[in-house]
Design an enzyme around this catalytic site. Structure first.
Site, PDB file in Angstrom:
ATOM      1  N   GLY A  65      -6.053 -58.959  -3.221  1.00  0.00           N
ATOM      2  CA  GLY A  65      -5.139 -58.792  -2.104  1.00  0.00           C
ATOM      3  C   GLY A  65      -5.828 -58.084  -0.958  1.00  0.00           C
ATOM      4  O   GLY A  65      -7.020 -57.754  -1.031  1.00  0.00           O
ATOM      5  N   GLY A  66      -5.094 -57.851   0.119  1.00  0.00           N
ATOM      6  CA  GLY A  66      -5.669 -57.172   1.259  1.00  0.00           C
ATOM      7  C   GLY A  66      -5.985 -55.724   0.971  1.00  0.00           C
ATOM      8  O   GLY A  66      -6.831 -55.120   1.645  1.00  0.00           O
ATOM      9  N   MET A  67      -5.331 -55.153  -0.046  1.00  0.00           N
ATOM     10  CA  MET A  67      -5.513 -53.743  -0.346  1.00  0.00           C
ATOM     11  C   MET A  67      -6.411 -53.503  -1.547  1.00  0.00           C
ATOM     12  O   MET A  67      -7.176 -52.538  -1.580  1.00  0.00           O
ATOM     13  CB  MET A  67      -4.143 -53.102  -0.618  1.00  0.00           C
ATOM     14  CG  MET A  67      -4.210 -51.604  -0.879  1.00  0.00           C
ATOM     15  SD  MET A  67      -2.587 -50.897  -1.224  1.00  0.00           S
ATOM     16  CE  MET A  67      -2.249 -51.590  -2.829  1.00  0.00           C
ATOM     17  N   ALA A  68      -6.333 -54.368  -2.566  1.00  0.00           N
ATOM     18  CA  ALA A  68      -7.035 -54.094  -3.814  1.00  0.00           C
ATOM     19  C   ALA A  68      -7.374 -55.371  -4.562  1.00  0.00           C
ATOM     20  O   ALA A  68      -6.748 -56.407  -4.361  1.00  0.00           O
ATOM     21  CB  ALA A  68      -6.181 -53.174  -4.690  1.00  0.00           C
ATOM     22  N   VAL A 108      -7.598 -56.879  -8.500  1.00  0.00           N
ATOM     23  CA  VAL A 108      -6.879 -56.599  -9.741  1.00  0.00           C
ATOM     24  C   VAL A 108      -7.608 -57.243 -10.918  1.00  0.00           C
ATOM     25  O   VAL A 108      -7.944 -58.423 -10.872  1.00  0.00           O
ATOM     26  CB  VAL A 108      -5.428 -57.124  -9.671  1.00  0.00           C
ATOM     27  CG1 VAL A 108      -4.664 -56.754 -10.953  1.00  0.00           C
ATOM     28  CG2 VAL A 108      -4.711 -56.556  -8.454  1.00  0.00           C
ATOM     29  N   LYS A 141      -6.157 -51.812 -10.908  1.00  0.00           N
ATOM     30  CA  LYS A 141      -6.094 -52.197  -9.504  1.00  0.00           C
ATOM     31  C   LYS A 141      -7.116 -51.344  -8.758  1.00  0.00           C
ATOM     32  O   LYS A 141      -7.009 -50.118  -8.713  1.00  0.00           O
ATOM     33  CB  LYS A 141      -4.686 -51.977  -8.946  1.00  0.00           C
ATOM     34  CG  LYS A 141      -4.575 -52.271  -7.461  1.00  0.00           C
ATOM     35  CD  LYS A 141      -3.134 -52.273  -6.988  1.00  0.00           C
ATOM     36  CE  LYS A 141      -2.440 -53.570  -7.356  1.00  0.00           C
ATOM     37  NZ  LYS A 141      -1.123 -53.699  -6.677  1.00  0.00           N
ATOM     38  N   ASP A 165       8.867 -53.559  -0.699  1.00  0.00           N
ATOM     39  CA  ASP A 165       8.147 -54.821  -0.866  1.00  0.00           C
ATOM     40  C   ASP A 165       8.671 -55.604  -2.075  1.00  0.00           C
ATOM     41  O   ASP A 165       7.901 -56.238  -2.792  1.00  0.00           O
ATOM     42  CB  ASP A 165       6.649 -54.534  -1.024  1.00  0.00           C
ATOM     43  CG  ASP A 165       5.778 -55.735  -0.695  1.00  0.00           C
ATOM     44  OD1 ASP A 165       6.295 -56.680  -0.057  1.00  0.00           O
ATOM     45  OD2 ASP A 165       4.603 -55.740  -1.062  1.00  0.00           O
TER      46      ASP A 165
END
Length: 369
Positions: free
Chosen positions: A23-26, A28, A46, A151
């Site tokens: 994802g844009g953040m992490a 997995v 993550k 979210d």
């Protein structure tokens, strides 16, 4: 920056099985937590992406929200084991759920003509109870923490093959928002679930999560979007104005209390919206149990397994990834996995129609987005 471990679960004891997603953040990863005496437990790691690793404010928010997540103890919320830093990267260790996302499950069920509204209502009742637990969480001195997920979506609900739904990423949504708010277009994927006040940039409370639950219900029960706009601007206008096609237009066969519950959850007027996740859970449970036949735990388990056929033996190690220690991987001892491509989408394609417990669903080619 010195590596520290905040729990007894160390990334040095995590053996990478395979990469689950990015994802844009992490990133997995599915891992195995190993220990003495042959201890072996699947867990999910993550790992904060490199571009965020040196952002001190992002790291502070990520750790703060992860600590709050670890306090959430409910069967319908994903369990957080701990957070640590290794190889200059923050790693959040979480419960592994042997099952698909609710979105993937629904796609398969609609495609098979078996999108049973009773089971959908029962599963969403469980999710609502998990949210109610989180919304009511208090600090040690009794002060309400007023947690808001921000979210909630069908992608963020996993359903185990035992028929138990679990809401994921609770408490880290704010950190995720900070990491993407300047990226043009990244909010587009969640636009359909956001409450009008959230779209307006106002402070939100637990009722924003209830709105998102309503959208989840709408999509799950109809396989259609409540906001049929063709452009982001048009959808945005419809959302702010609270203009959506009534669920009864697509599913006139559904029980009136269920239709009313969805409408109240998606009410744009905060004062008229369903007041608590617990209230929504009660209505959904009542509808599911009063159906003929009712949605029982055994029936839901059978339904989930019918549409989520996973390996009975559990997660299998990808030979190309070789059971590498997550700690060694993040410290740069091995670069192959970190640069691996995205896993292929295992979910079925868009369904071509479906039938719930009450009969045929009208309309052409429904799809769960």
């Amino acid at each position: 920056m010195t590596d520290t471990t905040s729990t007894g679960t160390s990334s040095a004891r995590l053996r990478v099985v395979r990469k689950l997603g990015r994802g844009g953040m992490a990133d997995v990863y599915l891992c195995r937590l190993t220990g003495v005496g042959g201890f072996d437990k699947p867990v999910v790691a993550k790992v904060v992406r490199p571009e965020h690793a040196e952002d001190a404010e992002f790291a502070r928010m990520f750790m703060e929200e992860a600590r709050l997540s670890a306090r959430l103890q409910h069967p319908n919320l994903i369990h957080v084991y701990g957070i640590e830093q290794t190889g200059g990267r923050l790693v959040l260790m979480m419960e592994y759920v042997d099952g698909p996302s609710f979105k993937a499950l629904l796609r398969a069920a609609w495609r098979a003509g078996d999108a049973d509204w009773r089971h959908v209502a029962a599963l969403m009742s469980d999710v609502a109870r998990g949210l109610a637990h989180a919304h009511g969480l208090a600090a040690e001195d009794g002060t309400p923490l007023r947690l808001v997920h921000r979210d909630v979506s069908l992608d963020n609900i996993l359903v185990s093959r035992e028929g138990i739904p679990k809401l994921i990423d609770f408490g880290i949504a704010r950190a995720a928002d900070r990491g993407r708010h300047t990226q043009v277009g990244t909010v587009k994927g969640k636009l359909q679930y956001m409450a009008p006040e959230q779209l307006d940039g106002l402070d939100v409370d637990h009722r924003a999560d209830i709105y998102a639950l309503g959208v989840c219900l709408y999509k799950a029960l109809s396989a259609r979007n409540p906001f049929p706009g063709k452009t982001t601007r048009e959808i945005w206008r419809q959302r702010l104005a609270g203009e959506f096609i009534p669920l009864s237009t697509h599913r006139p066969d559904l029980p009136a209390p269920l239709l009313e519950a969805v409408a109240r959850a998606m009410e744009p007027d905060l004062d008229a919206r369903c007041g608590s996740a617990e209230e929504l859970a009660d209505v959904l449970e009542s509808v599911a149990l009063s159906a003929d036949p009712p949605s029982t735990r055994a029936a839901r388990r059978e339904w989930v397994r019918r549409h989520a056929p996973l390996h009975e033996e559990g997660p299998e190690e990808d030979p190309s990834e070789g059971g590498l220690s997550l700690s060694l991987m993040l410290r740069g001892s091995y670069g192959g996995l970190a640069d691996a491509g995205e896993p292929s989408d295992p979910t079925p394609g868009a369904p071509d129609g479906g039938r719930g417990a009450a009969g045929e669903t009208p309309g052409p080619e429904p799809t769960v987005e």
